[in-house]
Design a protein around this motif. Structure first.
Motif, PDB file in Angstrom:
ATOM      1  N   ILE A 153      31.823  -2.750 -27.412  1.00  0.00           N
ATOM      2  CA  ILE A 153      32.774  -1.651 -27.236  1.00  0.00           C
ATOM      3  C   ILE A 153      32.085  -0.449 -26.592  1.00  0.00           C
ATOM      4  CG2 ILE A 153      34.348  -0.079 -28.411  1.00  0.00           C
ATOM      5  CD1 ILE A 153      35.108  -3.125 -28.386  1.00  0.00           C
ATOM      6  N   THR A 154      30.899  -0.126 -27.068  1.00  0.00           N
ATOM      7  CA  THR A 154      30.154   1.006 -26.521  1.00  0.00           C
ATOM      8  C   THR A 154      29.838   0.781 -25.054  1.00  0.00           C
ATOM      9  OG1 THR A 154      29.165   1.454 -28.681  1.00  0.00           O
ATOM     10  CG2 THR A 154      28.074   2.412 -26.766  1.00  0.00           C
ATOM     11  N   ARG A 155      29.431  -0.440 -24.704  1.00  0.00           N
ATOM     12  CA  ARG A 155      29.098  -0.760 -23.315  1.00  0.00           C
ATOM     13  C   ARG A 155      30.314  -0.576 -22.416  1.00  0.00           C
ATOM     14  NH1 ARG A 155      28.941  -1.033 -18.851  1.00  0.00           N
ATOM     15  NH2 ARG A 155      27.905  -2.461 -17.412  1.00  0.00           N
ATOM     16  N   TYR A 156      31.466  -1.035 -22.881  1.00  0.00           N
ATOM     17  CA  TYR A 156      32.662  -0.919 -22.055  1.00  0.00           C
ATOM     18  C   TYR A 156      33.044   0.537 -21.824  1.00  0.00           C
ATOM     19  CZ  TYR A 156      37.103  -2.071 -19.969  1.00  0.00           C
ATOM     20  OH  TYR A 156      38.138  -2.175 -19.083  1.00  0.00           O
ATOM     21  N   LEU A 157      32.896   1.368 -22.858  1.00  0.00           N
ATOM     22  CA  LEU A 157      33.294   2.764 -22.745  1.00  0.00           C
ATOM     23  C   LEU A 157      32.250   3.625 -22.042  1.00  0.00           C
ATOM     24  CD1 LEU A 157      34.951   3.303 -26.232  1.00  0.00           C
ATOM     25  CD2 LEU A 157      36.090   2.972 -24.030  1.00  0.00           C
ATOM     26  N   SER A 158      31.084   3.066 -21.774  1.00  0.00           N
ATOM     27  CA  SER A 158      30.038   3.813 -21.069  1.00  0.00           C
ATOM     28  C   SER A 158      30.259   3.719 -19.560  1.00  0.00           C
ATOM     29  CB  SER A 158      28.650   3.262 -21.436  1.00  0.00           C
ATOM     30  OG  SER A 158      28.400   3.409 -22.800  1.00  0.00           O
ATOM     31  N   VAL A 197      39.686   4.388 -20.928  1.00  0.00           N
ATOM     32  CA  VAL A 197      38.953   4.681 -19.693  1.00  0.00           C
ATOM     33  C   VAL A 197      39.866   5.338 -18.669  1.00  0.00           C
ATOM     34  CG1 VAL A 197      37.781   3.630 -17.714  1.00  0.00           C
ATOM     35  CG2 VAL A 197      37.204   2.914 -20.032  1.00  0.00           C
ATOM     36  N   SER A 198      41.107   4.861 -18.572  1.00  0.00           N
ATOM     37  CA  SER A 198      42.050   5.423 -17.607  1.00  0.00           C
ATOM     38  C   SER A 198      42.323   6.904 -17.895  1.00  0.00           C
ATOM     39  CB  SER A 198      43.357   4.634 -17.645  1.00  0.00           C
ATOM     40  OG  SER A 198      44.327   5.215 -16.809  1.00  0.00           O
ATOM     41  N   ILE A 199      42.595   7.226 -19.152  1.00  0.00           N
ATOM     42  CA  ILE A 199      42.892   8.610 -19.517  1.00  0.00           C
ATOM     43  C   ILE A 199      41.648   9.482 -19.417  1.00  0.00           C
ATOM     44  CG2 ILE A 199      43.627  10.122 -21.412  1.00  0.00           C
ATOM     45  CD1 ILE A 199      45.396   7.774 -22.368  1.00  0.00           C
ATOM     46  N   ALA A 200      40.495   8.929 -19.806  1.00  0.00           N
ATOM     47  CA  ALA A 200      39.254   9.706 -19.787  1.00  0.00           C
ATOM     48  C   ALA A 200      38.911  10.212 -18.395  1.00  0.00           C
ATOM     49  CB  ALA A 200      38.097   8.866 -20.327  1.00  0.00           C
ATOM     50  N   ARG A 201      39.347   9.494 -17.377  1.00  0.00           N
ATOM     51  CA  ARG A 201      39.058   9.913 -15.998  1.00  0.00           C
ATOM     52  C   ARG A 201      39.695  11.257 -15.668  1.00  0.00           C
ATOM     53  NH1 ARG A 201      40.516   5.695 -11.649  1.00  0.00           N
ATOM     54  NH2 ARG A 201      39.306   7.139 -10.400  1.00  0.00           N
ATOM     55  N   SER A 202      40.781  11.595 -16.366  1.00  0.00           N
ATOM     56  CA  SER A 202      41.476  12.852 -16.078  1.00  0.00           C
ATOM     57  C   SER A 202      41.098  13.971 -17.039  1.00  0.00           C
ATOM     58  CB  SER A 202      42.995  12.634 -16.127  1.00  0.00           C
ATOM     59  OG  SER A 202      43.395  12.262 -17.433  1.00  0.00           O
ATOM     60  N   VAL A 203      40.201  13.660 -17.978  1.00  0.00           N
ATOM     61  CA  VAL A 203      39.764  14.660 -18.962  1.00  0.00           C
ATOM     62  C   VAL A 203      38.451  15.274 -18.495  1.00  0.00           C
ATOM     63  CG1 VAL A 203      39.061  15.034 -21.354  1.00  0.00           C
ATOM     64  CG2 VAL A 203      40.899  13.421 -20.835  1.00  0.00           C
ATOM     65  N   THR A 204      38.369  16.593 -18.517  1.00  0.00           N
ATOM     66  CA  THR A 204      37.168  17.264 -18.035  1.00  0.00           C
ATOM     67  C   THR A 204      36.067  17.270 -19.091  1.00  0.00           C
ATOM     68  OG1 THR A 204      37.999  19.413 -18.803  1.00  0.00           O
ATOM     69  CG2 THR A 204      38.495  18.786 -16.526  1.00  0.00           C
ATOM     70  N   GLN A 205      34.821  17.383 -18.607  1.00  0.00           N
ATOM     71  CA  GLN A 205      33.691  17.557 -19.524  1.00  0.00           C
ATOM     72  C   GLN A 205      33.731  18.963 -20.110  1.00  0.00           C
ATOM     73  OE1 GLN A 205      31.959  15.272 -20.556  1.00  0.00           O
ATOM     74  NE2 GLN A 205      31.257  13.834 -19.004  1.00  0.00           N
ATOM     75  N   ASP A 210      33.975  13.729 -26.068  1.00  0.00           N
ATOM     76  CA  ASP A 210      34.600  13.789 -27.392  1.00  0.00           C
ATOM     77  C   ASP A 210      35.799  12.856 -27.468  1.00  0.00           C
ATOM     78  OD1 ASP A 210      32.762  15.644 -28.272  1.00  0.00           O
ATOM     79  OD2 ASP A 210      34.024  17.369 -27.778  1.00  0.00           O
ATOM     80  N   PHE A 211      36.573  12.818 -26.402  1.00  0.00           N
ATOM     81  CA  PHE A 211      37.737  11.931 -26.343  1.00  0.00           C
ATOM     82  C   PHE A 211      37.308  10.473 -26.460  1.00  0.00           C
ATOM     83  CE2 PHE A 211      40.373   9.175 -23.658  1.00  0.00           C
ATOM     84  CZ  PHE A 211      41.591   9.274 -24.320  1.00  0.00           C
ATOM     85  N   ILE A 212      36.283  10.090 -25.696  1.00  0.00           N
ATOM     86  CA  ILE A 212      35.791   8.715 -25.730  1.00  0.00           C
ATOM     87  C   ILE A 212      35.238   8.373 -27.113  1.00  0.00           C
ATOM     88  CG2 ILE A 212      34.008   7.161 -24.825  1.00  0.00           C
ATOM     89  CD1 ILE A 212      34.368   8.499 -22.121  1.00  0.00           C
ATOM     90  N   LYS A 213      34.528   9.325 -27.726  1.00  0.00           N
ATOM     91  CA  LYS A 213      33.941   9.079 -29.053  1.00  0.00           C
ATOM     92  C   LYS A 213      35.037   8.844 -30.088  1.00  0.00           C
ATOM     93  CE  LYS A 213      30.269  11.328 -29.897  1.00  0.00           C
ATOM     94  NZ  LYS A 213      29.292  12.415 -30.213  1.00  0.00           N
ATOM     95  N   ARG A 214      36.102   9.650 -30.028  1.00  0.00           N
ATOM     96  CA  ARG A 214      37.207   9.476 -30.971  1.00  0.00           C
ATOM     97  C   ARG A 214      37.893   8.129 -30.748  1.00  0.00           C
ATOM     98  NH1 ARG A 214      38.209  14.877 -29.555  1.00  0.00           N
ATOM     99  NH2 ARG A 214      39.956  14.236 -28.254  1.00  0.00           N
ATOM    100  N   ALA A 215      38.104   7.783 -29.484  1.00  0.00           N
ATOM    101  CA  ALA A 215      38.745   6.508 -29.162  1.00  0.00           C
ATOM    102  C   ALA A 215      37.893   5.339 -29.634  1.00  0.00           C
ATOM    103  CB  ALA A 215      38.987   6.413 -27.658  1.00  0.00           C
ATOM    104  N   GLN A 216      36.591   5.447 -29.433  1.00  0.00           N
ATOM    105  CA  GLN A 216      35.686   4.400 -29.885  1.00  0.00           C
ATOM    106  C   GLN A 216      35.780   4.214 -31.398  1.00  0.00           C
ATOM    107  OE1 GLN A 216      31.622   4.343 -28.319  1.00  0.00           O
ATOM    108  NE2 GLN A 216      30.860   4.038 -30.388  1.00  0.00           N
ATOM    109  N   GLY A 217      35.858   5.328 -32.126  1.00  0.00           N
ATOM    110  CA  GLY A 217      35.994   5.261 -33.576  1.00  0.00           C
ATOM    111  C   GLY A 217      37.260   4.543 -33.991  1.00  0.00           C
TER     112      GLY A 217
END
Length: 202
Positions: A89-94, A162-170, A175-182
Motif C-alpha cells: 500500500i505504501t509503495r502504491y501511494l508513493s 492518487v487521483s485526488i492527491a494530484r490536485s491537493v497542494t503541499q 497529510d491527505f495521503i497519510k490519512r487515506a493510507q490509514g
C-alpha cells in the motif's frame, strides 16, 4: 546485414520501458511518439518496426509495466516469504517519487479509464483487473474471506487517492495521503480479522 532477433527484442524492450514510464506518468493523450522515442534514445523510424501505432504501443507498454511492477514481484513470493501488505500500500501511494525502472500502472491514469479509444479503455481495464487479481491472490493466501471484493475495494481506494492527491497542494497532500493510507490499512485489517486469528497487517 539484418538485425538479429536478440537485437530486435532488446530494441522493443527499450521502447516499451520508455513508453511505460511516460504513459504511467502522463496518460495516453499527453504523450507523443516523438517523446517516447526520444526517451528510448532511438530514431522515430524504429518505432514502426515493432508497433502499428500509439494505441498498440499503449496496450503493450501497460502490460509490460504491470508484469514488471512491484505488486507483480510481490505476488510471486513464496508462501514462507509472506508479502507485507503495508509495504504494498505504501509503495502504491508513493507516487510522488516513482521508481523509473518499475512504473506502476493506474497511478496517474484515471482519465484513461473513460478514454474514447476502445483499445485504451480495454487496456486500462485489463491492468485494473490484473492488480485486483494479484492483491486478491495475496489476501487468499493469508486466509481472507471474500478476498476478491476486498482487493477490488482496496485498488479503487488507491486509484482514487492518487487521483485526488494530484490536485491537493503541499503540504496538505502528504497529510491527505497519510490519512487515506490509514483508512485503507484499517479496512484491510478488518478483512484480516474475519479469518482465523493470525495477527495483523504488517
Amino acid at each position: 546485414m539484418p538485425y538479429s532477433p536478440k537485437h530486435k527484442e532488446q530494441t522493443r524492450q527499450r521502447i516499451l520501458q520508455a513508453a511505460a514510464k511516460l504513459f504511467c506518468s502522463k496518460g495516453f493523450d499527453r504523450v507523443t511518439l516523438n517523446q517516447i522515442m526520444k526517451q528510448a534514445n532511438m530514431t522515430h523510424g524504429a518505432f514502426y518496426a515493432h508497433f502499428s501505432g500509439k494505441s498498440s504501443l499503449y496496450e503493450a507498454a501497460l502490460k509490460f509495466a504491470t508484469a514488471k511492477g512491484f505488486w507483480a514481484r510481490a505476488a510471486k513470493q513464496t508462501e514462507d516469504k509472506e508479502t507485507h501488505l503495508k509495504a504494498l500500500i505504501t509503495r502504491y501511494l508513493s507516487w510522488s517519487d516513482p521508481n523509473p525502472d518499475s512504473p506502476s500502472p493506474l497511478e496517474f491514469l484515471v482519465t484513461d479509464a473513460a478514454h474514447q479509444d476502445e483499445t485504451v479503455r480495454q487496456t486500462y481495464q485489463e491492468c485494473f483487473d490484473s492488480l485486483v487479481d494479484r492483491l486478491a491472490n495475496i489476501l487468499e493466501k493469508r486466509g481472507v474471506k471474500h478476498a476478491k471484493c476486498l482487493a477490488e475495494e482496496t485498488v479503487v481506494s488507491l486509484v482514487g487517492t492518487v487521483s485526488i492527491a494530484r490536485s491537493v497542494t503541499q503540504p496538505l497532500r502528504q497529510d491527505f495521503i497519510k490519512r487515506a493510507q490509514g483508512r485503507i490499512l484499517t479496512r484491510l485489517n478488518q478483512g484480516l480479522a474475519c479469518r482465523t486469528m493470525v495477527g495483523d497487517v504488517t
